[in-house]
Design a protein around this motif. Structure first.
Motif: not given
Length: 287
Positions: A1-6, A162-165, A195-196, A278-281
């Motif tokens: 997954m992609k995490i973006t802060f707005y 997507d394999g992450a939390t 994870d995050v 970018r967060l993944d396994k």
């Protein structure tokens, strides 16, 4: 997954030369899953800029509100997709009293904004959520909730995909006066091993005790939570509206060193507007 802060500010949007690096918009975080679906956490003023980016998306948009306070909903009337007849928007938010219109929509009732939500072109579906529940949607995506310790309450979210939390916990006072809705040990259990962790860290120790009970945690308290819950990456969020770039740089440096000293594989950082991860396994990486 992609995490973006707005939007990463709390309470009120700010501007000026002291707030250039970290930005001045209020809470809004965009998570784009590998399948292409859009999840948006909170509708603060940062939502306007996100709307410009995804205005033409053909995928459904899932907007998850932590609570109904103004700094978390005031960007909604300026969100371009709500005016598009091709947009399919799902509003997931804490339940309100039976028969009450969601405050997110009520702000577009005609008295405080010229366009009424009943006249919006998009397809909007609302989903009242409750605490301590698990929701399965988008096939392999799991969403868990826990009630915030905040005036008026609200919900924290834990997303597994997507394999992450990733956990989104804003406007949460870990040690409020009186009896909390959820005790510290419950937060440790809920967040263990994520994870995050994106967590409200609006106050410093110097802000207390004057602001005790206002519904926010201190940076030191959040750091301890990350250690106890064995969080891999701590993203400090909901910065106080008066916290300058210089002050946040100092906080990021100190917190990063402390958490890394406790766990060589862990990290801590202050979020800023435009930060993309970018967060993944395989872990967390900057984009």
């Amino acid at each position: 997954m992609k995490i973006t802060f707005y939007g990463v500010r709390g309470s009120i949007a700010v501007s000026g030369r002291d707030f250039v690096k970290y930005g001045g918009n209020t809470s809004c975080v965009h998570v784009e899953l590998d399948c292409g679906r859009h999840l948006v956490f909170d509708a603060g003023t940062g939502l306007q800029n996100l709307g410009k980016k995804i205005r033409k998306t053909k995928d459904s948009i899932y907007l998850l509100l932590s609570h109904h306070h103004l700094d978390h909903i005031q960007g909604f009337p300026f969100f371009d997709p709500i005016y598009s007849s091709s947009a399919d928007i799902h509003l997931l938010m804490p339940a309100v009293s039976e028969g009450e219109v969601f405050p997110l929509l009520n702000q577009m009732g005609g008295r405080t904004f010229p366009v009424s939500y009943q006249n919006l072109a998009s397809r909007i579906t609302t989903y009242p959520l409750i605490q301590s529940s698990d929701y399965d949607f988008l096939h392999s995506t799991r969403l868990s909730t826990l009630s915030l310790n905040h005036p008026g309450s609200g919900l924290a979210y834990k997303l597994e995909a997507d394999g992450a939390t990733v956990a989104y916990v804003t406007d949460n006072e870990l040690f409020p006066p009186g009896t909390p809705l959820n005790h510290y040990d419950q937060w440790v259990k809920f967040l263990h091993g994520v994870d995050v962790l994106i967590h409200d860290a609006q106050y410093t120790d110097d802000d207390m005790p004057h602001k005790h009970g206002w519904g926010h945690s201190t940076i030191k308290q959040v750091m301890q939570l990350a250690k106890d819950a064995e969080v891999k990456h701590l993203a400090l969020f909901h910065h106080d509206q008066e916290r300058t770039d210089y002050q946040l740089d100092a906080i990021a440096k100190e917190c990063g060193e402390q958490l890394h000293a406790n766990n060589k594989e862990a990290s801590c950082f202050c979020t800023f507007e435009g930060m993309a991860l970018r967060l993944d396994k395989n872990g967390l990486n900057s984009l």
